[in-house]
Write a protein that holds these residues in place. Structure first.
Motif, short mmCIF file in Angstrom:
data_model
loop_
_atom_site.label_atom_id
_atom_site.label_comp_id
_atom_site.label_asym_id
_atom_site.label_seq_id
_atom_site.Cartn_x
_atom_site.Cartn_y
_atom_site.Cartn_z
N ALA A 1 0.40 -1.19 -0.10
CA ALA A 1 -0.26 0.03 -0.11
C ALA A 1 1.36 1.32 -0.22
O ALA A 1 0.73 2.20 -0.44
N LEU A 2 2.01 1.23 0.64
CA LEU A 2 3.21 1.98 0.83
C LEU A 2 3.54 2.74 -0.60
O LEU A 2 5.14 3.46 -0.92
N GLY A 3 3.71 1.69 -1.47
CA GLY A 3 3.99 1.65 -2.59
C GLY A 3 5.89 1.18 -2.85
O GLY A 3 6.51 1.31 -3.68
N ARG A 4 6.53 0.40 -1.01
CA ARG A 4 7.75 -0.24 -1.31
C ARG A 4 7.71 -1.67 -1.91
O ARG A 4 8.24 -2.26 -2.30
N SER B 1 -5.44 7.41 7.16
CA SER B 1 -5.79 7.17 6.36
C SER B 1 -5.34 6.14 5.54
O SER B 1 -4.67 5.53 6.38
N VAL B 2 -5.73 5.49 4.46
CA VAL B 2 -4.71 3.93 3.96
C VAL B 2 -3.81 4.05 4.32
O VAL B 2 -2.63 3.22 4.66
N GLU B 3 -2.52 4.94 4.27
CA GLU B 3 -1.29 5.18 3.75
C GLU B 3 -0.67 5.38 5.53
O GLU B 3 0.02 4.58 5.78
N ARG B 4 -1.51 6.54 6.35
CA ARG B 4 -1.29 6.61 7.60
C ARG B 4 -1.21 5.08 8.45
O ARG B 4 -0.66 4.41 9.21
N ALA B 5 -2.48 4.59 7.42
CA ALA B 5 -2.07 3.26 8.60
C ALA B 5 -1.59 2.16 8.34
O ALA B 5 -1.08 1.21 8.72
N ALA B 6 -1.34 2.10 6.92
CA ALA B 6 -0.05 1.47 6.36
C ALA B 6 1.07 1.58 7.34
O ALA B 6 1.83 0.51 7.58
N GLU B 7 1.93 2.64 7.38
CA GLU B 7 3.01 3.03 8.17
C GLU B 7 2.45 3.00 9.50
O GLU B 7 3.50 2.34 10.27
N GLY B 8 1.41 2.85 10.40
CA GLY B 8 1.32 2.28 11.65
C GLY B 8 1.85 0.83 12.10
O GLY B 8 2.14 0.39 12.72
N VAL B 9 1.56 0.05 11.10
CA VAL B 9 1.10 -1.36 10.76
C VAL B 9 2.81 -1.74 10.70
O VAL B 9 3.50 -2.41 12.16
N LEU B 10 3.86 -0.65 10.29
CA LEU B 10 5.27 -0.67 9.96
C LEU B 10 5.75 -0.67 11.08
O LEU B 10 7.15 -1.11 11.55
N THR B 11 5.12 0.73 11.53
CA THR B 11 5.90 0.81 13.01
C THR B 11 5.98 0.01 13.53
O THR B 11 6.30 -0.34 14.92
N VAL B 12 4.52 -0.10 14.11
CA VAL B 12 4.76 -1.15 14.85
C VAL B 12 5.50 -2.29 14.76
O VAL B 12 6.02 -3.41 15.66
N THR B 13 5.34 -3.30 14.13
CA THR B 13 6.27 -4.26 13.41
C THR B 13 7.20 -4.11 13.91
O THR B 13 8.36 -4.99 14.18
N GLY C 1 8.14 9.89 4.38
CA GLY C 1 8.10 11.15 5.19
C GLY C 1 6.96 12.19 5.05
O GLY C 1 6.95 13.19 5.20
N GLY C 2 5.69 11.24 4.92
CA GLY C 2 4.47 11.74 5.11
C GLY C 2 3.75 12.51 3.49
O GLY C 2 2.52 13.17 4.11
N ALA C 3 4.78 11.71 2.51
CA ALA C 3 3.87 12.24 1.19
C ALA C 3 4.14 11.35 0.19
O ALA C 3 4.77 10.24 0.69
N TRP C 4 3.56 11.75 -0.86
CA TRP C 4 4.05 10.41 -2.14
C TRP C 4 5.26 11.71 -2.69
O TRP C 4 4.93 12.36 -2.81
N ARG C 5 6.33 10.36 -2.70
CA ARG C 5 7.34 11.00 -3.57
C ARG C 5 7.95 10.06 -4.23
O ARG C 5 7.46 8.29 -4.93
N GLU C 6 8.09 10.66 -6.23
CA GLU C 6 8.94 9.47 -6.96
C GLU C 6 10.64 9.31 -6.39
O GLU C 6 10.97 10.26 -5.63
N LEU C 7 10.59 7.62 -5.83
CA LEU C 7 11.90 7.31 -5.45
C LEU C 7 12.49 6.60 -6.49
O LEU C 7 12.06 6.22 -7.17
N PRO C 8 13.90 6.88 -6.34
CA PRO C 8 14.90 5.66 -7.04
C PRO C 8 14.11 4.54 -7.19
O PRO C 8 14.45 3.48 -5.71
N VAL C 9 14.32 3.12 -8.12
CA VAL C 9 14.46 2.36 -7.98
C VAL C 9 15.43 1.80 -8.66
O VAL C 9 15.69 2.03 -10.24
N TRP C 10 16.57 0.44 -7.31
CA TRP C 10 17.11 0.19 -8.74
C TRP C 10 17.26 -1.52 -8.61
O TRP C 10 16.55 -1.76 -7.85
N ASP C 11 18.20 -1.89 -9.99
CA ASP C 11 17.67 -2.99 -10.34
C ASP C 11 19.27 -4.13 -9.54
O ASP C 11 19.83 -3.55 -9.81
N ARG C 12 18.97 -4.85 -8.07
CA ARG C 12 19.99 -6.08 -7.33
C ARG C 12 20.73 -6.65 -8.47
O ARG C 12 22.08 -6.29 -8.33
#
Length: 698
Positions: free
Chosen positions: A381-384, A417-429, A634-645
């Motif tokens: 949900a967070l785009g990771r 929101s969906v994003e904040r809820a998903a962040e909460g799941v990761l924070t607890v985890t 960081g609280g917002a949707w951003r265009e982040l680089p994606v690398w091929d391992r």
């Protein structure tokens, strides 16, 4: 190097069957290539998923089943049987008057303030625990001989109880097993169809409760594991496919099918120990002797520690509050994996795990009927995670269903929101993961800042940098093929046999004759076991260790002693000095003037199996930078680089926040972290301001 057990066929396969996926590592000696593969686990019959994965691998990597000469297999069959209580009907035979040892246990109360604490589990009820007329003293002499005339009546009671197995744990059999062995021989002759487990074979050590518990577990697993091994052999035997099979033990080594069938309790930590094996190997390759290895799969999070290049081993563990007095990799496991379910409880508190969506139905994103959001769903949900590149594109993830489930089950109840809820799941985890790592280090008196974090498992890479930052670790290692690293560790494993002799004596020169006698006996038996398994003399190694304590203490420390053929005064002095140093590190004090006792002597017999000569992997010729993706950070949707391992080169530098993808894993490089390739293709992430040089101490 040739071994008596080295198969002539060129392919070696290591398999790790997890709760969600079955992982394979395939080594082809003809090319030196190592291939990774994953396939869904089949919980009802794990051997089906194993054979399915093998057939898929043959099609993907261009070899035939008949090419496989060696299969190294980590399994959770014993662990799951205990947890789910799918065990045989057993009978316990013990010295008359000691039938209640299992219920008396150690009078330990985990919840000291609970008015109605849960009783400790007892796998054999009172009416199935039978007393035997005999008595052995603590010095190994017989006070009351075994009453063989009572055998017919004993057999009649065993028959009436419809026993599928028998556990025998007589008082003080660690001092003298004569009565146990005689009783076992009589039972085997009278009822050959009923398997018998003797404590003098399974765990010949002091402490009646732990020895009895271990023997009972072993006995109840005998029929269960035998059924699985028979089924596995039938499946692997189809079409003339008959590789040599070894099973992974809890101590990190492998054993033959014969040993596994006789002592299945040694398999209770079979699967996770492969990751610890890999951690030990990587510690050498990367010249990082201090590693915290974390394996985050679909259902669990396993923590093991490599200190000074050695994987931590303990002489006793437990499963579902049942003590197991056998050597095993020191590992802490919590119910936190990619499939761990997120929920809001009646008090409005967000919880994650230990309930898991497992392989069926799996996370909502899998589209297999799951309705409860999981950690994997939160990352998606967070785009990771890329919904079109999960498992290298073999499985498409359902983003709309994932977002809807998080909104309904977490977001709406918490007003997020969906994003904040998903962040909460990761924070607890991440908080749960960090707490498990802290405890694993702090209980040993170790400082997280002196360690690097080794992250693997299919879900581990998405959490590693965030967890490391939380606990003060400044270096994270992402090995090659992290999603199948436990199988990789198994691929390089050796055959191992653990032997023990409890013989209480003072660690002083006057005790040397008794110590020398015990060491000679242990070494001879260890060598004989390796010979029975076909290990040539040049490939056998026997290392000693001792359980030691200050006189009057109720617990011991396991102190390595090394390869010592005949102990002398100097060797004994080194052992005592090592004990004092270990005690100081663990408990912040030592008493060099106090008398020290040796409680149990141990021998680890290792038979070296031929090691694969792996060809160095070359980076793919495509661009390392795949592009960008919208990620909530960081609280917002951003265009982040994606690398091929697989396309990364030595000159590539990844500045977080960024995503690194490979076929069976995705890695999140957090803000403030920088990642570059290191030795052996490992991706090394360092936190700005606290990074250690690559390849050095973390």
């Amino acid at each position: 190097m040739q071994s008596d057990i080295e198969p002539p066929r060129p392919v070696r396969v290591a398999v790790d069957i997890g709760g969600t996926f079955t992982d394979l590592q395939v080594f082809d000696a003809r090319t030196g290539a190592v291939h990774a593969w994953k396939t869904p686990t089949t919980p009802d019959d794990p051997s089906l998923g194993l054979t399915t994965g093998l057939r898929e691998a043959t099609e993907r990597f261009g070899f035939a089943l008949a090419d496989i000469g060696l299969l190294l297999h980590g399994t959770t069959i014993a662990t799951n049987a205990v947890l789910e209580r799918r065990l045989a009907r057993g009978v316990l035979l013990t010295t008359a008057g000691f039938e209640d040892v299992l219920e008396i246990n150690r009078h330990v109360r985990r919840d000291i303030y609970g008015l109605a604490p849960d009783p400790f589990p007892t796998l054999i009820p009172r009416d199935r625990r039978l007393g035997v007329a005999e008595r052995m003293r603590a010095d190994g002499t017989a006070e009351q001989p075994l009453d063989e005339a009572a055998l017919p009546a004993l057999l009649a009671r065993i028959d009436a109880l419809d026993a599928e197995c028998v556990a025998v744990a007589l008082l003080n059999s660690h001092a003298s097993p004569a009565h146990e062995r005689r009783l076992g021989a009589l039972l085997a002759a009278a009822r050959p169809q009923v398997p018998v487990s003797l404590s003098c074979d399974v765990s010949p050590e002091i402490r009646e409760y732990e020895r009895t518990s271990t023997t009972v577990l072993n006995a109840l697993l005998l029929p269960v594991v035998q059924i699985y091994l028979d089924r596995l052999e039938r499946r692997l035997g189809e079409g003339g496919f008959r590789p040599l099979i070894f099973l992974v033990q809890s101590n990190g080594g492998v054993c033959s099918l014969r040993t596994a069938a006789e002592q299945p309790a040694r398999l209770l930590l079979s699967g996770p120990s492969g990751g610890a094996l890999a951690a030990g190997r990587l510690a050498q390759m990367l010249a990082r002797p201090n590693l915290v290895a974390v394996d985050m799969g679909g259902t669990s999070f396993d923590v093991s520690v490599v200190q000074d290049g050695r994987v931590s081993v303990v002489t006793q563990g437990e499963i579902d509050r049942l003590p197991v007095r056998l050597p095993m990799v020191d590992m802490r496991t919590i119910g936190a994996g990619g499939g761990s379910i997120a929920a809001v409880d009646a008090g409005g508190r967000l919880t994650v795990g230990p309930r898991s969506a497992a392989a069926k139905p799996g996370p909502v994103a899998y589209g297999r009927g799951g309705t409860e959001p999981t950690v994997t769903d939160a990352n998606l949900a967070l785009g990771r995670l890329d919904p079109d590149f999960f498992l290298g594109g073999m499985m498409k993830l359902d983003m709309p269903a994932t977002r809807a489930a998080i909104e309904a089950r977490v977001g709406t109840p918490l007003g997020l929101s969906v994003e904040r809820a998903a962040e909460g799941v990761l924070t607890v985890t991440n908080a749960s993961l960090g707490a498990a790592i802290r405890l694993s280090l702090f209980e040993k008196g170790l400082d997280p800042r002196e360690f690097a974090l080794l992250s693997f498992g299919g879900a581990g890479g998405l959490h590693a940098t965030d967890v490391a930052a939380e606990i003060g670790i400044s270096n994270v290692v992402f090995p090659r093929d992290p999603g199948t690293l436990s199988a990789y560790g198994i691929l390089f494993s050796d055959l191992a046999q653990d032997l023990a002799r409890s013989r209480l004596c003072h660690a002083e020169p006057a005790s040397l004759p008794a110590i020398v006698e015990s060491v000679a006996s242990l070494s001879a038996e260890a060598d004989a076991r390796l010979a029975r398994d076909g290990i040539p003399p040049a490939e056998r190694r026997i290392e000693l260790a001792a359980d030691m304590r200050y006189q009057g203490q109720a617990f011991e420390l396991l102190v390595p002693w090394g390869e010592i053929a005949t102990p002398n005064t100097a060797a004994l002095e080194r052992l005592v000095k090592a004990f004092h140093a270990m005690h100081r590190q663990r408990f912040s004090y030592a008493n060099p003037g106090d008398p020290v006792e040796i409680v149990t002597l141990r021998a680890l017999a290792t038979g070296s199996l031929p090691k694969p000569r792996v060809a160095e992997t070359q980076p793919a010729t495509r661009p390392a930078r795949k592009g960008t993706r919208r990620v909530f950070e960081g609280g917002a949707w951003r265009e982040l680089p994606v690398w091929d391992r697989d396309a990364l080169g030595s000159k590539d530098r990844i500045d977080g926040p960024a995503v690194v993808e490979e076929p069976f894993a995705t890695h999140w490089i957090g803000r403030g972290w920088t990642a570059t390739l290191g030795t052996g293709g490992a991706l090394i992430a360092s936190h700005k301001g606290g990074a250690a040089a690559e390849g050095g101490m973390a």
